[in-house]
Design an enzyme around this catalytic site. Structure first.
Site, PDB file in Angstrom:
ATOM      1  N   CYS A 114       0.985  -1.207   0.052  1.00  0.00           N
ATOM      2  CA  CYS A 114      -0.217  -0.441   0.368  1.00  0.00           C
ATOM      3  C   CYS A 114       0.986   1.225  -0.232  1.00  0.00           C
ATOM      4  O   CYS A 114      -0.025   2.205  -0.687  1.00  0.00           O
ATOM      5  CB  CYS A 114      -1.206   0.666   0.896  1.00  0.00           C
ATOM      6  SG  CYS A 114      -0.006  -0.649   2.696  1.00  0.00           S
ATOM      7  N   HIS A 501      -1.255   1.355   7.518  1.00  0.00           N
ATOM      8  CA  HIS A 501      -2.088   0.917   6.285  1.00  0.00           C
ATOM      9  C   HIS A 501      -1.619   2.618   5.420  1.00  0.00           C
ATOM     10  O   HIS A 501      -2.449   3.767   6.665  1.00  0.00           O
ATOM     11  CB  HIS A 501      -3.443   0.444   5.717  1.00  0.00           C
ATOM     12  CG  HIS A 501      -3.827   0.458   4.613  1.00  0.00           C
ATOM     13  ND1 HIS A 501      -3.331   0.052   3.510  1.00  0.00           N
ATOM     14  CD2 HIS A 501      -4.968   0.748   4.313  1.00  0.00           C
ATOM     15  CE1 HIS A 501      -4.098  -0.483   2.321  1.00  0.00           C
ATOM     16  NE2 HIS A 501      -5.119   0.942   2.886  1.00  0.00           N
TER      17      HIS A 501
END
Length: 595
Positions: A114, A501
Site C-alpha cells: 500500500c 495502512h
C-alpha cells in the site's frame, strides 16, 4: 397492431409518416418534430374529437391507413447532429472506455504494498512528470523510470484495476530495502511454512526513492516539451527533478553566546527535495512545524571562544520549485522502547499555502509583485464565476441562490462572514488593503456584461508575466508566485510506524486541468456559416462552463489500493491527525499561475 402509413399537413406541406398504434402519442409527436421542426411543447395535432394529447388512446381515435392529420405550430430550429458519432460504452475498447469514464483506476495490493500504491497515485498528480517520462531516451542509470512510464501508460488505457507487478519488481531490485522480509512474531508461522511475506515499508521513503531515481530524467523546455531530442539535448540543461521538485536552501549558522559577537556567521547552501514539518507538543499548524525545522539550535565548537557553544541555525529557501513536497515528521525514535513510534498529534495543513514566509528576503522581494497579482486574479475569477452562476439561474427562471464559499482554506487568514454566534473575525492587513481596490472591479463585473473567459485569461496571463522577475522567469520549473495549492496527499493509518495502512488522495481537477485550460486558450472563432462546415467545435460558452465546473470542483479522489472513491473536500480536515485514523504524512503542493 402493425404500423400504418398516414400523412401530416403543416404550413401547406404534406409529409408521409408511419404511425404505430402500439406506441404512445408522444412518439408520434417526436417523429413529427423531426420532420417539421415544430417543438412538441408548441405542437397541436388535430385528431377526431380535438387535439392529440400524450395520454390519448389510439383505440378511441381509430387512425386509418392514408389518413391526414393537421399539425399547428411554429417551427423552431431543427436539431443538429452531434459533432461526433455517438458510441455506446459496450462498443468501446479499454482505452476509449478509460477516457470516456474519466475516472482513475486503482492498484492491486501485492502484499504490504500500500505504501507503493499510495505514492504512485500521488505522483500521478504531476502532469509534467508524465510528459518527461515520454521522452524517446530516458537517459537513466536505473530501469525504474521506464517501469513507472509503462505503469502510467497502463493506468491511462484501462478502466480496470492495474496490477503493478513489474514496477514492484524493479523497485525492489533497485532499492533493496523494499525487499525486506517481515520477520515479526506474527509472521513466524508463515516463515516456518516457507512462505515469504514482505515487510511493510515507509511511504515517504518510497516517495524519495522514486523521485531520486528520476534525477537523470531530461528536463522540459518553456513550452513543456522534453529536451531529450534536438539541439536542446546538447545544451547543458537542468534535469526534470532539478526543475520541478528541487528547492535550494540557504543555512546561516551564528553563535548566540556572549563574547562571540565578532565571530562571522557560517553560510552554506544545499539542494532539497522536501521540507520537513516537525511535530512537537506545541505544533498545531503546518507552518509552525516547518518554521521549527528551519530555525534550530545546535552545539558545536566555537573558534572564537575555544569551547563548545550554542549556535542558531536559520534556514530559508532561495528557490521554490513548481512542486513543493512537505514531509509531516510523524515517526520518531523512542529510546525508552527502542523503536520508532507514531506522533498522533493533530496538525492542521492548508489547502492553499503562501510560501513567502519560508524564503529569503531577496526571494521575497522578487516574488511579492506576482504573488499579490495572483491573489487579485483569483479573486476576480471567483467573482466572475458567481456572476455567471447567477445569470444562469436567472435565465432558468429561478431566484439566485446564496453565493458559495470563496475558496478553500488558506495558510493566511482572510475576511470571512460573521458566524451565527455574533463573533466577528478580523480580516488581515492585506485583505483590508485590497478591499477598496477590488470593490470597483466587483461592481463593474456585476453591472456590465462579461467578456469571453478566454479574453480575461489572456489578459491576466499577460499582466502577471510583466510582474514576474526575469531571473525567475528564465528558471524553468521555478515557482513564479510563491503561492501553492494542495494537489496530492499520502496518509498513514494506524498506531505503529512499521505497520498500518497507507492511502493516496489526489485532487480531481488535476487529472484534466491542463487539457481543459488549453482548450479555453485555443478556443476557435465562431463559424460564420454552419452549412458545409467541419464538425462543430465547442463554443466559448461551453468551454467557459467546463472551466467553471473544473475550477469549482474541490473534491478529491481517494485511492485505497484497488478501491477508488470520491472524497469530499469538506472531509479533508479529518486527515489532520489526532488518532489512529488516517493522518497526512506527505503533502504535495503545486505552484499557482495564471494559465
Amino acid at each position: 397492431m402493425s404500423p400504418i402509413d398516414v400523412h401530416i399537413k403543416h404550413n401547406g406541406k404534406t409529409y408521409d409518416i408511419k404511425l404505430d398504434p402500439d406506441l404512445p402519442p408522444a412518439v408520434f409527436k417526436d417523429t413529427i418534430y423531426s420532420l417539421t421542426g415544430v417543438p412538441v411543447d408548441r405542437m397541436k395535432v388535430m385528431v377526431k374529437g380535438g387535439v392529440l394529447k400524450d395520454d390519448s388512446s389510439w383505440k378511441k381515435i381509430g387512425p386509418k391507413e392514408g389518413q391526414t392529420f393537421m399539425v399547428i405550430g411554429a417551427a423552431g430550429e431543427l436539431p443538429k447532429a452531434p459533432p461526433k458519432p455517438i458510441v455506446f460504452l459496450e462498443d468501446m475498447d479499454d482505452s476509449e472506455l478509460a477516457e470516456a469514464l474519466a475516472k482513475p483506476v486503482g492498484l492491486t495490493n501485492l502484499g504490504n504494498t500500500c505504501y507503493m500504491n499510495a505514492t504512485v497515485q500521488a505522483l500521478r498528480a504531476v502532469p509534467e512528470l508524465q510528459a518527461a517520462l515520454e521522452a524517446p531516451s530516458l537517459q537513466s542509470d536505473t530501469p525504474l523510470p521506464g517501469a513507472l512510464r509503462d505503469l502510467y501508460r497502463n493506468m491511462a488505457q484501462t478502466a480496470d484495476t492495474v496490477t503493478p507487478f513489474k514496477f514492484l519488481q524493479v523497485l525492489r531490485e533497485t532499492n533493496r530495502q523494499f525487499a525486506e522480509m517481515d520477520r515479526s512474531e506474527k509472521r513466524a508461522g508463515d516463515l516456518m511454512m516457507g512462505r515469504q511475506v514482505y515487510a511493510q515499508q515507509d511511504a515517504e521513503e518510497c516517495y524519495g526513492a522514486i523521485v531520486h531515481s528520476l534525477r537523470n530524467l531530461p528536463g522540459l523546455n518553456a513550452q513543456g516539451k522534453t529536451t531529450a531530442t534536438g539541439a536542446e539535448a546538447s545544451v547543458n540543461r537542468s534535469k526534470f527533478v532539478e526543475q520541478y521538485f528541487m528547492g535550494k536552501l540557504r543555512r546561516e549558522l551564528k553563535c548566540k553566546e556572549e563574547g562571540a559577537e565578532n565571530e562571522p556567521p557560517t553560510v552554506s547552501t544545499e539542494n532539497v527535495l522536501k521540507i520537513e514539518c516537525n511535530i512537537s507538543i506545541k505544533t498545531n499548524f503546518m507552518l509552525s512545524g516547518i518554521m521549527s525545522s528551519l530555525d534550530t539550535e545546535l552545539e558545536k565548537n566555537s573558534p572564537s571562544l575555544n569551547r563548545t557553544a550554542v549556535y542558531t541555525q536559520t534556514s530559508r529557501l532561495t528557490r521554490l520549485p513548481t512542486y513543493l513536497t512537505v514531509h509531516m515528521v510523524r515517526f520518531a525514535w523512542r529510546a525508552d522502547i527502542s523503536k520508532k513510534a507514531k506522533i498522533m498529534r493533530q496538525v492542521k495543513f492548508p489547502q492553499e499555502f503562501d510560501a513567502l514566509d519560508i524564503v529569503t528576503k531577496d526571494l521575497q522581494e522578487k516574488l511579492l509583485p506576482a504573488s499579490r497579482k495572483m491573489k487579485e486574479i483569483e479573486k476576480d475569477r471567483r467573482e466572475r464565476r458567481k456572476v455567471r452562476a447567477r445569470t444562469k439561474q436567472l435565465a432558468a427562471g429561478s431566484a439566485p441562490a446564496p453565493a458559495p464559499a470563496s475558496g478553500p482554506s488558506s495558510s493566511s487568514s482572510s475576511a470571512t462572514p460573521a458566524p451565527a454566534s455574533g463573533d466577528v473575525e478580523m480580516a488581515d492587513a492585506s485583505a483590508a488593503a485590497g478591499a477598496e481596490e477590488g470593490k470597483g472591479k466587483e461592481t463593474a463585473v456585476r453591472d456590465g456584461e462579461l467578456e469571453d473567459e478566454s479574453v480575461y485569461r489572456k489578459r491576466e496571463a499577460e499582466e502577471l508575466a510583466q510582474l514576474i522577475n526575469e531571473d525567475i522567469k528564465n528558471d524553468i520549473g521555478a515557482s513564479t508566485t510563491g503561492l501553492y495549492e494542495l494537489v496530492a496527499i499520502v496518509t498513514h493509518k494506524g498506531a505503529a510506524a512499521d505497520a498500518g495502512h497507507y492511502m493516496g488522495y489526489v485532487k480531481k481537477s488535476v487529472f484534466n486541468a491542463y487539457t481543459k485550460k488549453k482548450k479555453v486558450e485555443a478556443a476557435p472563432a465562431p463559424s460564420e456559416s454552419a452549412e458545409g462546415a467541419a464538425p462543430a467545435q465547442p463554443s466559448e460558452a461551453e468551454l467557459t462552463a467546463e472551466l467553471d465546473a473544473q475550477e469549482g470542483d474541490e473534491d478529491w479522489y481517494k485511492f485505497d489500493d484497488d478501491k477508488v472513491s470520491v472524497f469530499p473536500q469538506e472531509k479533508l480536515a479529518t486527515l489532520d491527525g489526532g488518532g489512529e485514523d488516517s493522518s497526512a504524512y506527505v503533502l504535495l503542493y503545486r505552484s499557482k499561475n495564471a494559465a
